[in-house]
Design an enzyme around this catalytic site. Structure first.
Site, PDB file in Angstrom:
ATOM      1  N   GLU A 261      54.551  45.899  48.333  1.00 51.82           N
ATOM      2  CA  GLU A 261      53.623  45.166  49.195  1.00 51.82           C
ATOM      3  C   GLU A 261      54.341  44.016  49.890  1.00 51.82           C
ATOM      4  OE1 GLU A 261      50.390  44.081  46.623  1.00 51.82           O
ATOM      5  OE2 GLU A 261      49.571  46.107  46.622  1.00 51.82           O
ATOM      6  N   HIS A 280      45.362  44.240  49.478  1.00 51.10           N
ATOM      7  CA  HIS A 280      45.250  43.753  48.097  1.00 51.10           C
ATOM      8  C   HIS A 280      44.234  42.607  47.994  1.00 51.10           C
ATOM      9  CE1 HIS A 280      47.700  43.619  44.123  1.00 51.10           C
ATOM     10  NE2 HIS A 280      46.414  43.385  43.901  1.00 51.10           N
TER      11      HIS A 280
END
Length: 530
Positions: A261, A280
């Site tokens: 990420e 997220h």
């Protein structure tokens, strides 16, 4: 002198108010560089953080007065737990504070996939009106497959059943009665892949769950199935998923988490029209953020004022007197629970955990060791963190009976600790002891007696008692570049079967595992990580 609290990350005003009304002196200094934080930390009794501040061993060395660290949230990856424990600093978190929020995002993704919400929005904003293109499907009458039925998974089931969905779940550590109370039908993973119209993942990322949804699994999902992952990046083989979406085998997929990420701009999933995602944000709601702030403030205030401990992730539930007697066996208990859990994934639902104490352990305090066994048992498959305090309650909520048994007979050992998992299909038994008061050893796995080190990556093989098996295993691992560090061998008393446990320097991948399973005389091969 009042206890002083340093708030190093954003905490809601309500959380600050609770701390101050408890008579604590509170300083809010958000975003301090590490060196500046280290210069200040020695003047404080408590530190409140979220995920930004890193509580390192170096910082803790400067924290002469520090008694407690409060993490407003679930994960404590930003806190050096070993260093905190060595310095006697209690570390607390707020598990469950964001369960509803994450579950609601999961349901939002399911609805958005079923009705093409994101794609249709982009189309209309692009000046188009494509009603036929975005024909969706109803959730009513469809089957939801949940992998992991903890706090978040059970809430997802509750919400989706309100839509008229049928729910099936794979969770090796829940009884049939507990599953029925939650409104789900327990199934195996293979049955879930075959039955589910919507698959939702709710497990932690471990060696056992990494790429849980593999290329092979994607081929076995029902045509047009929807896949949602709001749990952990790495549970899904992302390249294989992109290929499955491109071929039209799946109806769509939605992620809130990625293996890396943020994902690279050229990530193949980002090019798929059947894929939607969020950055997220599972726990990112005003209510969840307020809840964890209030929760950690109340916990810090209770600890500093009255010594009450709640949601401590590193506090041994052992008195100094008990620690003197059972201390060497605490690590063994954790490792035996972990190994039993990984060996017991095919039990068909754990119904009972029996912890047996033999020899000198029979007269020692047993509750701390049982709690450690349960923590080891659950830590591999629950999305929510489990510690010694919460593990017995987790077992109770899941309908798992926990029993303790004492015996003076420890066979050939001074003390022997045994864990028995009983499921609907079979039983798993592991026993261990401590050599020299500091070296944990596994001395029994089911019918096989051995002396193995429960540490690191393990390859566990059951085979015919025939020549050449160990050599073939070594050759296959060596050709794949997997080094064997240690090996423990055993055979059944009647020579009907043999067993080996190999400590390896790196875990074998799926292709190598399949090669090992096809070797002559090999009955089963599995991996574990302790």
């Amino acid at each position: 002198m009042p206890n002083r609290v340093l708030v190093a990350d954003d905490l809601s005003a309500e959380g600050i108010r609770i701390l101050r009304e408890a008579g604590l002196e509170v300083d809010v200094k958000v975003g301090l560089p590490p060196d500046a934080l280290a210069d200040l930390i020695g003047d404080y009794d408590a530190l409140a953080v979220r995920s930004a501040t890193k509580v390192t061993a170096k910082l803790l060395e400067r924290a002469a007065r520090l008694k407690v660290v409060g993490r407003a949230g679930v994960g404590v990856d930003n806190v050096d737990l070993d260093a905190a424990t060595r310095r006697g600093v209690v570390v607390m978190n707020t598990p469950g504070g964001s369960s509803v929020t994450v579950a609601e995002l999961t349901v939002a993704h399911i609805l958005a996939l079923a009705r093409h919400v994101a794609q249709a929005t982009a189309s209309v904003k692009g000046g188009k009106w494509e009603k036929k293109r975005f024909q969706g499907r109803e959730l009513a009458g469809k089957t939801l497959g949940v992998v992991g039925i903890g706090n978040i998974g059970s809430i997802v089931v509750n919400r989706c059943r309100a839509f008229g969905m049928r729910a099936v779940a794979y969770d090796p550590f829940i009884s049939a009665d507990a599953a029925a109370r939650l409104g789900v039908t327990p199934v195996t993973l293979d049955e879930l892949w075959a039955q589910a119209d919507v698959v939702s993942l709710h497990v932690p990322l471990t060696e056992q769950t990494r790429n849980l949804v593999s290329a092979d699994v994607l081929r076995r999902l029902r045509p047009g199935a929807l896949l949602v992952n709001c749990a952990r990046g790495g549970l899904v083989d992302e390249a294989a998923l992109a290929e499955a979406l491109a071929e039209g085998r799946l109806g769509g997929a939605a992620f809130d988490v990625f293996e890396k990420e943020p994902p690279a701009p050229d990530h193949p999933l980002l090019r798929s029209e059947r894929f939607i995602c969020t950055p997220h944000i599972g726990a990112s709601t005003e209510e969840a953020q307020a809840a964890v702030a209030v929760g950690i403030a109340e916990q810090l205030a209770a600890y500093l004022a009255r010594g009450e401990v709640k949601n401590a992730v590193n506090l041994p539930a052992v008195s100094p007197e008990a620690l003197e007697r059972v201390g060497p066996y605490l690590e063994l208990a954790l490792r035996l629970g972990s190994l039993a859990a990984q060996l017991g994934l095919g039990l068909g639902g754990v119904e009972e955990v029996k912890v047996e104490f033999a020899g000198e352990l029979a007269s020692a305090p047993q509750r701390p060791l049982t709690a450690r066994v349960l923590r080891g048992l659950f830590q591999h498959f629950l999305e929510e963190p489990v510690n010694e305090v919460s593990a017995p309650a987790v077992a109770r909520d899941r309908g798992i009976a926990v029993r303790e048994e004492r015996s003076a007979d420890a066979e050939d050992y001074v003390s022997l600790l045994t864990v028995r998992l009983r499921g609907q299909a079979r039983e798993v038994v592991v026993s261990g002891t401590v050599f020299g008061r500091k070296e944990p050893r596994v001395v029994r796995v089911n019918q096989f007696r051995l002396a193995a080190e429960p540490e690191g990556d393990l390859v566990i093989c059951e085979n015919d008692d025939a020549p050449g098996v160990v050599g073939n295993l070594g050759v296959a691992l060596g050709e794949a570049g997997v080094n064997i560090a240690r090996i423990a061998l055993a055979r059944a008393d009647d020579r009907s079967a043999a067993f080996c446990l190999l400590n390896v320097d790196s875990p074998p991948g799926p292709e190598l595992l399949e090669r090992l399973r096809r070797l002559p005389h090999v009955r089963s091969v599995r991996v574990a990580r302790i």
